[in-house]
Design a protein around this motif. Sequence first.
Motif, mmCIF file in Angstrom:
data_model
loop_
_atom_site.group_PDB
_atom_site.id
_atom_site.type_symbol
_atom_site.label_atom_id
_atom_site.label_comp_id
_atom_site.label_asym_id
_atom_site.label_seq_id
_atom_site.Cartn_x
_atom_site.Cartn_y
_atom_site.Cartn_z
ATOM 1 N N CYS A 110 -18.936 -41.048 8.014
ATOM 2 C CA CYS A 110 -19.287 -41.379 9.592
ATOM 3 C C CYS A 110 -18.342 -41.322 10.418
ATOM 4 C CB CYS A 110 -19.755 -42.663 9.399
ATOM 5 S SG CYS A 110 -20.988 -43.185 11.013
ATOM 6 N N SER A 111 -17.806 -42.201 11.171
ATOM 7 C CA SER A 111 -16.916 -42.125 12.404
ATOM 8 C C SER A 111 -15.732 -42.348 12.007
ATOM 9 C CB SER A 111 -17.433 -43.243 13.686
ATOM 10 O OG SER A 111 -17.388 -44.475 12.959
ATOM 11 N N GLY A 112 -15.429 -42.506 10.746
ATOM 12 C CA GLY A 112 -13.693 -42.260 10.019
ATOM 13 C C GLY A 112 -13.380 -41.118 10.488
ATOM 14 N N ALA A 113 -13.960 -40.125 10.585
ATOM 15 C CA ALA A 113 -13.175 -38.925 11.333
ATOM 16 C C ALA A 113 -12.283 -38.804 12.109
ATOM 17 C CB ALA A 113 -14.460 -37.715 11.358
ATOM 18 N N ASP A 123 -6.927 -30.425 12.220
ATOM 19 C CA ASP A 123 -6.950 -29.277 12.811
ATOM 20 C C ASP A 123 -7.292 -28.227 11.861
ATOM 21 O OD1 ASP A 123 -6.209 -30.692 15.126
ATOM 22 O OD2 ASP A 123 -3.926 -30.210 14.972
ATOM 23 N N GLY A 124 -7.977 -27.108 12.360
ATOM 24 C CA GLY A 124 -8.279 -25.930 11.615
ATOM 25 C C GLY A 124 -9.200 -26.153 10.458
ATOM 26 N N ARG A 125 -9.782 -27.478 10.288
ATOM 27 C CA ARG A 125 -10.613 -27.836 9.385
ATOM 28 C C ARG A 125 -12.049 -27.862 10.000
ATOM 29 N NH1 ARG A 125 -8.466 -27.007 4.382
ATOM 30 N NH2 ARG A 125 -6.318 -28.370 4.021
ATOM 31 N N ARG A 126 -13.120 -27.475 8.791
ATOM 32 C CA ARG A 126 -14.320 -27.981 9.122
ATOM 33 C C ARG A 126 -14.759 -29.200 8.510
ATOM 34 N NH1 ARG A 126 -17.023 -25.277 4.994
ATOM 35 N NH2 ARG A 126 -19.006 -25.481 6.057
ATOM 36 N N VAL A 127 -15.532 -30.152 9.804
ATOM 37 C CA VAL A 127 -15.700 -31.414 9.417
ATOM 38 C C VAL A 127 -17.029 -31.871 9.941
ATOM 39 C CG1 VAL A 127 -14.705 -32.153 11.479
ATOM 40 C CG2 VAL A 127 -14.708 -33.926 9.690
ATOM 41 N N THR A 128 -17.664 -32.801 9.252
ATOM 42 C CA THR A 128 -19.020 -33.401 9.931
ATOM 43 C C THR A 128 -18.840 -35.069 10.379
ATOM 44 O OG1 THR A 128 -21.237 -33.480 9.924
ATOM 45 C CG2 THR A 128 -19.975 -33.999 7.772
ATOM 46 N N THR A 129 -19.831 -35.570 11.062
ATOM 47 C CA THR A 129 -19.461 -36.956 11.320
ATOM 48 C C THR A 129 -20.833 -37.363 11.835
ATOM 49 O OG1 THR A 129 -18.497 -38.824 12.332
ATOM 50 C CG2 THR A 129 -19.092 -36.658 13.683
ATOM 51 N N ASP A 155 -13.798 -28.970 2.636
ATOM 52 C CA ASP A 155 -12.937 -27.780 3.397
ATOM 53 C C ASP A 155 -11.573 -27.991 2.735
ATOM 54 O OD1 ASP A 155 -11.672 -25.952 4.569
ATOM 55 O OD2 ASP A 155 -12.050 -26.441 6.704
ATOM 56 N N GLY A 156 -11.227 -27.223 1.648
ATOM 57 C CA GLY A 156 -9.920 -27.633 1.172
ATOM 58 C C GLY A 156 -9.959 -28.852 0.403
ATOM 59 N N ALA A 157 -8.640 -29.552 0.906
ATOM 60 C CA ALA A 157 -8.731 -31.281 0.460
ATOM 61 C C ALA A 157 -9.489 -32.036 1.178
ATOM 62 C CB ALA A 157 -7.423 -31.625 0.187
ATOM 63 N N LEU A 158 -10.078 -31.585 2.152
ATOM 64 C CA LEU A 158 -10.809 -32.390 3.292
ATOM 65 C C LEU A 158 -12.267 -32.697 2.780
ATOM 66 C CD1 LEU A 158 -11.217 -34.329 5.940
ATOM 67 C CD2 LEU A 158 -11.539 -32.093 7.016
ATOM 68 N N ARG A 159 -12.891 -33.969 2.553
ATOM 69 C CA ARG A 159 -14.273 -34.136 2.405
ATOM 70 C C ARG A 159 -14.877 -35.039 3.443
ATOM 71 N NH1 ARG A 159 -12.374 -31.197 -0.806
ATOM 72 N NH2 ARG A 159 -12.436 -31.155 -3.085
ATOM 73 N N SER A 160 -15.895 -34.643 4.017
ATOM 74 C CA SER A 160 -16.451 -35.609 5.168
ATOM 75 C C SER A 160 -18.050 -35.834 4.884
ATOM 76 C CB SER A 160 -16.147 -35.045 6.235
ATOM 77 O OG SER A 160 -16.514 -33.448 6.549
ATOM 78 N N ALA A 161 -18.284 -36.779 5.620
ATOM 79 C CA ALA A 161 -19.746 -37.134 5.621
ATOM 80 C C ALA A 161 -20.361 -37.612 6.910
ATOM 81 C CB ALA A 161 -20.004 -38.203 4.392
ATOM 82 N N ALA A 162 -21.683 -37.413 7.111
ATOM 83 C CA ALA A 162 -22.511 -37.797 8.093
ATOM 84 C C ALA A 162 -22.451 -39.442 8.078
ATOM 85 C CB ALA A 162 -23.859 -37.300 8.027
ATOM 86 N N GLY A 163 -23.314 -39.799 8.728
ATOM 87 C CA GLY A 163 -23.419 -41.279 9.060
ATOM 88 C C GLY A 163 -23.710 -42.134 8.050
#
Length: 321
Positions: A110-113, A123-129, A155-163
Amino acid sequence: MAPRSVAVLALPGVQLLDVAGPLDVFAEANAQSVRPVYDLAVVGTEPGPLTTSSGRRLVADLVAPEAAPTVFDTLLVAGAPRIQELEVRADLLEWLGRSAAHCRRYGSICSGAFLLGQAGLLDGRRVTTHWAVAEALARRFPEASVEPDAICLFDGALRSAAGVTAGLDLALALVEEDLGDEIARRVAAQLVMFFKRGGGQMQFSRRGVSAPAGRSALQEVQRWVAAHPAEDHGVDRLAERAGMSPRHFARLFRAETGLTPAAYVETVRIEAVRRLLETQDAALKQIAGACGFRDADTLRRAFLRRVGTTPAEYRRRHARP
């Protein structure tokens, strides 16, 4: 094998489900594997219990940055209402940056991004929130590529999730990444959740169009469009209604509402379609005519582009009993 360490960073005011949901997924993976695959921890930012957004208190296992390690297998940052407005301590951001550098993977729920962005990790990463704060995230961190419709992004080592509940989807995807399809499916079955959720998160967005904006003549036009979505709303017709030339109207409308007239009209029509799909069982051809679309195919294409799923799938998931 030694258990993989999974930590969830929780700030005061954290959304409790952003913490508890993913941890329950990892705990169920332990149960389905019949061995401790994951070693779980909640990382707080100050000593003592922290109060969550629901008013319930949560006791952290570790406190960052003073009493928390910087080496985890997986580090996730949980979201909190208005987290983008918080003044985050520099030493905490420095700890977060160092920890991410040592993790196999790190990410946000969520908004932890926003916290990852403040630590320079987007920076330079694809991310969602969460869809409601995606535009704010993109404005604040222009070097990131924010994808507002995604449920989860790797995206690489980055993992992100929506709400909120998407944190469960993310944790399940991480379980699948680690333990394979079969264990992940068993976890999903036990928790009564979709193994792969259909469509993106924009199908859950209730933003639609905001209240009429701009000068009174433009507001009158917006109210007319909202009340009569099936009418001809070409720029010439709308400009005539506002008493302006088409060119001046189009320029003024975009400047004062942030949308082109065509985008505004389509947004209104899509919201009208959603309401009918949720409340009526009319054929798509009838809905298209009632909402100003030329035919069902035109409606279907616009709906898929705007909402991220088909009208039929949307109705199946969101129609009221």
